[in-house]
Design an enzyme around this catalytic site. Structure first.
Site, short mmCIF file in Angstrom:
data_model
loop_
_atom_site.label_atom_id
_atom_site.label_comp_id
_atom_site.label_asym_id
_atom_site.label_seq_id
_atom_site.Cartn_x
_atom_site.Cartn_y
_atom_site.Cartn_z
N HIS C 76 0.84 -1.15 0.14
CA HIS C 76 0.01 0.05 -0.20
C HIS C 76 0.98 1.24 -0.01
CE1 HIS C 76 -2.79 3.05 1.30
NE2 HIS C 76 -2.25 3.40 2.44
N ASP C 105 6.58 22.61 -25.57
CA ASP C 105 6.23 21.16 -25.25
C ASP C 105 7.53 20.99 -23.94
OD1 ASP C 105 6.28 18.36 -24.94
OD2 ASP C 105 5.41 18.10 -26.49
N TRP C 141 7.47 -0.53 3.98
CA TRP C 141 8.03 0.22 2.60
C TRP C 141 9.50 0.55 2.96
CZ3 TRP C 141 9.31 5.48 1.36
CH2 TRP C 141 9.32 6.13 2.46
N SER C 168 12.90 6.10 -13.30
CA SER C 168 11.57 6.94 -14.08
C SER C 168 11.40 8.34 -13.35
CB SER C 168 10.33 6.12 -13.68
OG SER C 168 9.24 7.08 -13.80
N SER C 169 11.64 8.44 -12.04
CA SER C 169 11.24 9.79 -11.18
C SER C 169 12.54 10.60 -11.82
CB SER C 169 11.54 9.68 -9.83
OG SER C 169 10.53 8.78 -9.37
N HIS C 252 13.25 11.81 4.06
CA HIS C 252 12.87 12.71 4.55
C HIS C 252 12.79 13.88 3.46
CE1 HIS C 252 10.52 14.90 7.40
NE2 HIS C 252 11.10 16.00 6.94
N GLU C 254 12.26 13.09 0.36
CA GLU C 254 11.12 12.16 -0.29
C GLU C 254 9.60 12.72 0.43
OE1 GLU C 254 10.75 10.32 -3.02
OE2 GLU C 254 8.49 9.88 -2.56
N TYR C 256 8.94 15.73 1.40
CA TYR C 256 8.93 16.95 0.75
C TYR C 256 8.61 16.79 -0.87
CZ TYR C 256 9.47 18.58 5.41
OH TYR C 256 9.49 18.93 6.68
N SER C 267 -1.22 27.37 -3.88
CA SER C 267 -0.90 28.82 -4.14
C SER C 267 -1.36 29.10 -5.46
CB SER C 267 0.76 29.13 -4.14
OG SER C 267 1.34 28.37 -2.84
N HIS C 301 15.41 12.22 12.66
CA HIS C 301 13.91 12.28 13.52
C HIS C 301 13.32 11.29 13.21
CE1 HIS C 301 11.64 15.16 10.43
NE2 HIS C 301 11.56 13.78 10.16
N HIS C 302 13.25 10.35 12.21
CA HIS C 302 12.37 9.22 12.18
C HIS C 302 13.20 7.98 12.80
CE1 HIS C 302 10.29 10.71 8.59
NE2 HIS C 302 11.41 11.26 8.42
N THR C 327 7.15 26.62 6.90
CA THR C 327 5.82 25.95 6.68
C THR C 327 4.65 26.90 7.32
OG1 THR C 327 6.91 23.99 7.05
CG2 THR C 327 4.40 23.88 7.00
N LYS C 330 4.18 29.86 4.97
CA LYS C 330 3.29 29.34 3.85
C LYS C 330 1.68 29.69 4.28
CE LYS C 330 6.20 26.68 0.96
NZ LYS C 330 5.58 27.39 -0.33
N ARG C 449 1.67 0.73 15.34
CA ARG C 449 1.55 0.50 13.79
C ARG C 449 1.90 -0.76 13.39
NH1 ARG C 449 5.79 4.27 10.56
NH2 ARG C 449 4.82 3.50 9.00
#
Lengths: 179, 375, 524
Positions: C76, C105, C141, C168-169, C252, C254, C256, C267, C301-302, C327, C330, C449
């Site tokens: 998932h 293009d 994951w 790809s990315s 991390h 990722e 963002y 915006s 921090h993870h 943040t 914003k 979790r």
């Protein structure tokens, strides 16, 4: 304008590919950098797996530190493994000897590698081993039992607030790694 | 304007905080973090409430302004859009003020963190080992050592029986600690990474194979505290609970003496010859707590993953091979070595059980002395 | 510069039928392919979420075995992150960036084609592991060793599909950078670019800097398993914790990568429906850049619970708290943009407002998680699950849906059904909160979790959460219906579509010509 744009595209493409290539190399450079960081900061309680020289051997008798020994086997490796004494009181700067007992319970020869780990992590930098069974692989014949010595010193710059240092060994089955 | 807004924010925050306070009195509803029973857990709780209140305060101001705008500044009310689009003063202000709030929160957080990481001068050290999927405890000082596994019966998990109050949070042998003593846990793992966590004790630490981690707690109230493994560790990650029983000094000493007595009794039990019924009864218990997770209660295993013991080659083959496999495990597979996890009596019983249950009927009986000899 | 006549000639050239889509190098075609692919993956990943919520509906094991449950959570996450959200943003980049900066293009059209067509193969490989011996990957994951080493035959396929997703990315990101840097219309200076373009540019740099790190980390896993290296094996002198450091060094940023463009979208939408220019344009740009920079120094921090030295924990705690400042800027800017505007509340605006509120809630729980001493309690509980779903579902996914409603009339030339759109918004918003808000309570009460079964004390909130989950899942079928109905037909959209819309894309006809701007527009 068309030509200029094409040139610009190529330049930007080169730059981005350079970043991608650089980061691909960088990630592998992280491995030795991480090792270095561990050596410098005791991150994760990593301690050297090689003999360290002890120059100053005058003990600081005004201070005592408790050293605890722990022994584990990984993935339920069929060996018995325990420290001969669970804890010792030492003075910083004093060279001490103790030993660990191991027995291969199986009926085949086995090779193990002991991995040391120290907690608190900061103490790892100040825990020096001059002789340790963890420096090399240990070969045990079927059913063999053996006492393995450890000579160590807690050095005098161990931070004041640390009163107990724990040294833990985990035996890994070396053959399993190769298989 | 700003003052009234702040005031309003604070009252609202206090209101919501009071709501949380009221519900935390009824802890069984489990709306909020536990205050726990250790100095550390209380500190974590206080910090948690502080940040929560600050967040709610900021939220009330920001969302308040937004909702006022949504209600008042809509086209359907015929307003003309103003065209302002910057204000350096305001922008600097709302960069600096949040920063100062953060500094205000960082100070208590730093203090708490320093206290949590101070493991020095502990009264008692216990080594904790995470196994797939049970916990091992070794008391460094007095040699007490045992494995603690899930005690909830399979029938409850598969909805065939009513679930207990402590469903999935019950173990066969809890960790016992004295109250008001600084207990230091030395945490490691046998196979993959696990994490040891009891919310009421206020701390969680990863158990990493080959590495040692430490944490401490000082329980201030005798009682039973429950937690779970908190790092994904495979199939039965959700089924390896932790139970800590904190006892008064005297009760704790009594427990230590009992454990030592039991160890002696076990040793004596291992000397004598066991009857078939005794072995089978004990063996079934051991099988259900240590083997059934993979090989299943009916001994049929899981095709492709865990071999069937019912009519299996090992369980109906030579006795010596069977004992050796259970003692030493099978490298490269999920089959663990049970030599350090189970006593001679338990091993003898479980092997006997496996050789005679589910129609295996080999008729073999294994005595504790046989296991001792095979070690 | 090509003239209008040659443009028309090109227009007729492309093949029709299936081959048009396989060989296309047109940014709009590829954008459409990305959109459809990400919609498909959103449904596949969503179906897995339904399995998870069904199993967690009540205590006890009812539908699936624990191992399969773990596969579901793992797949998932991988599918939603790499298959749904990231391709959706690339879809938007393809459709919008050339139109927004006045280009015909994307800069590298053939690479654009590859970067899309790799994806179906990557996910076909990943999904095929469900049928392999030993099951699909079930180690999360995050692929932490040593657990991930216990994956069965699926292991090399997992690594290979992650490699493909990464390639790809990276190609998509390079294309975005090259396009934005070189193909802007005359007068379109950097500080005049629409915010969506800015956020994508910054994200693209994050992508090319971090995807190679992920690729390297999983390559090390592969060599550890098959070639006897010991990067992460303690027995050979490695360290399993090092994987976590490398993974989150990618992971991390990722996070963002999954949210910055959402900031850009919001915006664009809010000024349109407030009929007022965006407040603090330049501070928005700087805030985005500082968030991107900070994302590289907060990774640990993870992993506060792995046992870092005190100084390390303090550093990562402070750096993480600091992210709240840009943040916050914003959020304040968005609110100020609405302030004294003349707002209307069409579906895109509803999603944008929903985004601001619910993303901020996710931001608050993020700030709480940043505090190391309390994180020891929150870590790996449902509180974390609630946090990142608020940020990613009501954050990223809501922004993507808002963007779809906002630009779909431009892309298709048809207005969507406003009544259904609003219904979709309200059903989604109510159900998503029923789904994720109770998970905060579950986490605080102590539910870890990634568990397939739980103690009876957690039963009530899980039941509520599951009901919300089913409702949210069903509601998304409505979204699929609305999108396809709008593609097929509907009320004719004007060129400007929205009364308050500004920007180059709104000067083109709806639907726009095959090549967006064959003559570069002049930007004043």
């Amino acid at each position: 304008m068309g030509e200029e744009v094409e040139q610009g595209k190529k330049r930007t493409l080169r730059q981005t590919l350079f970043i991608v290539g650089g980061m691909s190399l960088f990630v592998f450079a992280l491995v030795p950098m991480y090792g270095l960081l561990c050596d410098l900061t005791g991150l994760n309680g990593k301690t050297r797996n090689e003999a360290q020289e002890v120059v100053d051997v005058s003990p600081d008798t005004s201070r005592t530190v408790t050293v605890e020994f722990l022994a584990s086997v990984n993935e339920s490796m069929p060996w018995d493994f325990r420290p001969v004494v669970a804890r010792m009181t030492v003075h910083p700067g004093e060279v001490k000897q103790t030993s660990f007992l191991a027995r291969n319970r199986t009926s085949t020869e086995m090779v193990g590698q002991a991995i040391p780990s120290v907690t608190p992590g900061l103490a790892a930098l100040h825990f020096k081993k001059t002789e340790c069974f963890c420096f090399t692989e240990q070969k045990f014949a079927a059913g063999e039992e053996r006492e393995m010595p450890l000579i160590f010193m807690v050095d005098k710059d161990l931070p004041e607030h640390i009163s107990t240092v724990t040294l833990a060994y985990t035996f890994f089955d070396k053959q399993k790694l190769v298989d | 304007m700003l003052v009234t807004k702040t005031k309003r924010a604070l009252t609202a925050a206090a209101g919501i905080a009071a709501l949380f306070g009221a519900t935390s009195a009824a802890a069984e509803y489990g709306l909020n973090l536990t205050t726990g029973v250790t100095p550390i857990s209380r500190e974590a709780y206080d910090l948690h409430m502080l940040i929560l209140e600050v967040c709610i305060g900021i939220g009330v101001v920001v969302f308040g302004a937004m909702f006022i705008s949504i209600i008042k500044h809509r086209k359907s009310r015929g307003v003309q859009p103003s065209q302002f689009h910057e204000s350096t003063t305001v922008e600097i202000l709302w960069t600096i003020i949040p920063f100062l709030i953060l500094v205000g929160m960082a100070i208590p957080a730093t203090k708490a963190l320093v206290a949590m990481e101070d493991t020095s001068n502990a009264d008692l050290s216990i080594k904790v080992t995470g196994y797939q999927w049970r916990w091992g405890y070794d008391y460094v000082d007095n040699g007490i050592s045992f494995i603690s596994s899930l005690a909830t019966p399979k029938d409850q998990i598969y909805n065939k029986a009513k679930k207990d109050e402590h469903y999935l949070l019950e173990v066969d042998k809890p960790l016992v600690v004295p109250v008001n003593k600084k207990v230091r846990l030395l945490i490691t793992a046998n196979d993959v990474i696990h994490a040891w966590w009891v919310p009421a004790l206020g701390m969680k630490k990863d158990a990493i194979p080959g590495y040692i981690n430490e944490m401490w707690f000082k329980v201030e109230k005798a009682g039973t505290y429950r937690g779970q493994c908190a790092e994904l560790c495979g199939k039965d990650h959700g089924f390896m609970p932790i139970v800590v029983v904190a006892k008064d000094e005297a009760d704790y000493e009594k427990w230590v003496a009992e454990q030592k007595g039991e160890a002696k009794a076990d040793e004596q039990a291992a000397q004598r010859t066991w009857s078939r019924d005794e072995l089978m009864a004990r063996g079934e218990k051991v099988y259900n707590s240590s083997c059934a997770a993979c090989h299943q209660a009916n001994g049929e295993g899981v095709p492709g993953a865990f071999p069937a013991l019912k009519g299996g080659a090992v369980t109906t083959g030579p006795v010596a091979g069977h004992i050796s496999l259970v003692l030493n495990g099978k490298p490269g597979t999920a089959m663990a070595a049970f030599a350090n996890q189970l006593s001679d009596v338990e091993l003898a019983a479980v092997v006997t059980y496996e050789r005679n249950a589910w129609g295996n009927d080999t008729g073999d009986m294994v005595q504790p002395s046989d296991v001792k000899a095979a070690r | 510069m090509s003239t209008a006549t040659t443009h028309d000639a090109h227009h007729e050239e492309h093949p029709s039928g299936l081959m048009r889509w396989v060989t296309t190098t047109n940014h709009k075609d590829i954008g459409t392919l990305y959109l459809l692919f990400s919609l498909l993956m959103f449904l596949v990943g969503g179906a897995m979420a339904m399995v998870i919520r069904a199993e967690l509906f009540e205590p006890g094991l009812q539908f699936v075995e624990p191992q399969f449950f773990n596969s579901m959570t793992t797949m998932h996450a991988l599918i939603m992150i790499f298959g749904a959200v990231m391709p959706a943003f690339v879809c938007l980049a393809n459709w919008l960036i050339p139109m927004m900066i006045g280009a015909p293009d994307m800069a590298l059209p053939r690479m654009n084609n590859w970067s899309f067509w790799i994806l179906p193969f990557a996910f076909a490989i990943l999904l095929s592991t469900l049928f392999m011996e030993g099951g699909a990957p079930a180690g999360g994951w995050t692929m932490y060793p040593p657990l991930v080493m216990q994956t069965g035959n699926a292991f090399p396929f997992l690594i290979f599909s992650v490699h493909l997703m990464g390639i790809s990315s990276i190609m998509g990101a390079i294309n975005v950078i090259v396009t934005i840097v070189n193909m802007r219309a005359p007068g379109m200076t950097m500080m005049k670019m629409p915010l969506f373009v800015w956020t994508w540019l910054i994200t693209a740099y994050l992508l090319i800097a971090t995807m190679p790190v992920l690729a390297g980390a999983v390559t090390m896993l592969l060599t550890d398993r098959f070639f006897d290296t010991s990067f992460f094996n303690a027995a050979g002198g490695g360290d399993p914790v090092m994987f976590q450091h490398i993974f989150w060094f990618f992971g991390h940023p990722e996070v963002y990568i999954l949210i910055l463009q959402a900031f850009g979208i919001v915006s664009q939408i809010i000024p349109t429906f407030a009929r007022k220019p965006l407040f603090g344009y330049s501070s928005m740009v700087y805030a985005t850049a500082s968030i991107a920079f900070l994302s590289f120094i907060v990774w640990a921090h993870h992993m506060f619970t792995v046992g870092m030295p005190l100084t390390g924990e303090l550093f990562f705690m402070y750096a993480t708290m600091l992210i709240a400042v840009p943040t916050g800027v914003k959020v304040f800017n968005w609110v100020s943009t609405m302030w004294r505007g003349a707002m209307t509340f069409e579906t895109p605006m509803l999603f944008a407002i929903g985004f601001v509120i619910m993303f901020t809630i996710g931001g608050f729980s993020g700030l709480m998680l940043a505090m190391a001493p309390v994180d020891f309690q929150y870590h790996d509980t449902y509180f974390v699950v609630a946090h990142f779903h608020y940020v990613l579902v009501t954050g990223a996914v809501f922004a993507i849906m808002g963007a779809t409603y906002y630009w779909l009339p431009k892309w298709t030339g048809h207005m969507y059904n406003e009544k259904l759109g609003k219904l979709h918004f309200w059903l989604s918003t109510i159900s998503v909160n029923v789904l994720f808000f109770p998970q905060h309570f579950l986490g605080l009460a102590g539910m870890p979790r990634r568990i397939p079964d739980y103690s009876v004390q957690f039963a009530g909130f899980n039941e509520i959460s599951s009901i919300g989950g089913f409702a949210f899942g069903l509601t998304q079928l409505l979204f699929v219906y609305i999108v396809f109905k709008t593609i097929k037909g509907g009320e004719k959209a004007t060129d400007q579509v929205w009364e308050g819309a500004h920007g180059l894309e709104w000067t083109l006809p709806s639907p726009p010509p095959y090549h967006s701007f064959s003559t570069a527009p002049e930007v004043k």
